[in-house]
Structure formats: structure tokens, C-alpha cells
Design an enzyme around this catalytic site. Sequence first.
Site, PDB file in Angstrom:
ATOM      1  CB  CYS A  78      -0.986  -0.062   1.159  1.00 55.66           C
ATOM      2  SG  CYS A  78      -2.426   0.952   0.854  1.00 55.66           S
ATOM      3  CG  HIS A 172      -3.223  -2.845   4.367  1.00 54.88           C
ATOM      4  ND1 HIS A 172      -2.378  -2.279   5.295  1.00 54.88           N
ATOM      5  CD2 HIS A 172      -3.699  -1.827   3.626  1.00 54.88           C
ATOM      6  CE1 HIS A 172      -2.345  -0.972   5.122  1.00 54.88           C
ATOM      7  NE2 HIS A 172      -3.148  -0.670   4.123  1.00 54.88           N
ATOM      8  CD  GLU A 174      -0.550  -5.119   6.604  1.00 53.37           C
ATOM      9  OE1 GLU A 174      -0.464  -5.655   5.472  1.00 53.37           O
ATOM     10  OE2 GLU A 174      -0.825  -3.917   6.773  1.00 53.37           O
TER      11      GLU A 174
HETATM   12  N1  GLN Z   1      -3.602   6.551   0.917  1.00 48.24           N
HETATM   13  C1  GLN Z   1      -2.369   6.246   1.559  1.00 48.24           C
HETATM   14  C2  GLN Z   1      -1.214   7.037   0.975  1.00 48.24           C
HETATM   15  O1  GLN Z   1      -1.377   7.815   0.121  1.00 48.24           O
HETATM   16  C3  GLN Z   1      -2.063   4.756   1.497  1.00 48.24           C
HETATM   17  C4  GLN Z   1      -3.084   3.998   2.282  1.00 48.24           C
HETATM   18  C5  GLN Z   1      -2.579   2.768   2.950  1.00 48.24           C
HETATM   19  O2  GLN Z   1      -1.380   2.511   3.033  1.00 48.24           O
HETATM   20  N2  GLN Z   1      -3.498   2.005   3.488  1.00 48.24           N
HETATM   21  O3  GLN Z   1      -0.105   6.882   1.401  1.00 48.24           O
END
Ligand code: GLN
Length: 190
Positions: A78, A172, A174
Site C-alpha cells: 500500500c 494489506h 498483514e
Molecule cells: N492513501 C495512503 C497514501 O497515500 C495509502 C493507504 C494505505 O497505506 N493504506 O499513502
Amino acid sequence: MKAGVLALQGAFREHAEALEALGADVTFVRRPEHLAGVDAIFLPGGESTTIDKLLDSSGLREPLVERLRDGMPAFATCAGLIVLAHEVVDGRADQRPLDLLDVTVRRNGYGRQRDSFEAPLDVAGLHGGPFVGVFIRAPVVERVGDEVEVLASHDGAVVLGRQGPIWFSSFHPELAGDLRLHERFLTEAG
Ligand code: GLN
């Protein structure tokens, strides 16, 4: 296997719990000296703009890039994926992605009404049925380079892949209560 988890901000504890459950020796990486002796590193989800700033204030930006260029295996999830991308669309103007993955990502690209959702994913080569992808304000992978191996897609976008020893997911892993992806990564990294 000494598994590092970049612990500047975000969901690093959850990665550590998954890794410990698999018997890995976990090190939280907060300063350059913590990278010594780490065999692989997880870059967690969180807020990529904050992680970006903390990479500078911690002094980790250069040593981390050096280790990754040297071939240290990594799993970027992410916000971690945004941090490693070649190009970030809709990022903050001063955000400086590390350009270690040949991908273009659109930050928060799944839109407001789908800020968070779960989707069963068919992962190439993964036994035991679909893996539940937990997406939280996730980036959309809009382009992947030729060196990226696609491991799972959703709605026409790559959501799990790898470029050599660097794995990435826009979801994610995890938070799924399912250790299969961490396990597979550790097996290949070890
Ligand atoms: N929207 C977040 C960002 O721009 C990422 C979201 C996440 O890691 N769950 O960093």
C-alpha cells in the site's frame, strides 16, 4: 531469517506479528544502523507522504535505497508501494518516490465511495483458495513495466506483483488473518 520492518509510521506492528507467527526474527527499522544484518524488509501501509518525510529526517533514505539496489528482498504494501514507485499520480508535490519499482500508481485511486473494501483475489501459484485483499485508501497501479511479474489483478489493475526480489501489493496482506503471502515471500527471500 532476520526480517526488517520499516517502522517510521503505519501498519508496521501487524507485519511484525505476521512475521513472528512464521518464526522470523523481526527488527524494527527506524534508523540507518537498524538495516545492518537485516536480510529482507517490509515497507508497510500507512501514509506515504508522512513516510516520505520521515525517510529524510531518520537518515534512512539513502541507505535504504542502497540496500534495495544491492538486491535485498522487500515486500512493499500500500503506502510502501507508493514509496517505491517510479511515478506517483495525485501525490503531494514534494513527495519523492524511490523509483525502485517500474510502476505508476495513482494515490487514493479507488475513489471515495470505495475508500476501503475487501475482494477475494486469485493469486498465481498460491494454493488453498483465494486470498482476501483488504484495500484501505489504496493506490491503483496504472502501469507496470516489462520486468514486473503480475501475481494478482482486480478490476483490471495489478494488485500484487514483483520485480525481481521486490514484491508489492496495493492491499494489506498483514490484515487478512492469512499468512500465505508473508510465508511465500520469506521462503523465496530466505
Ligand atoms: N492513501 C495512503 C497514501 O497515500 C495509502 C493507504 C494505505 O497505506 N493504506 O499513502
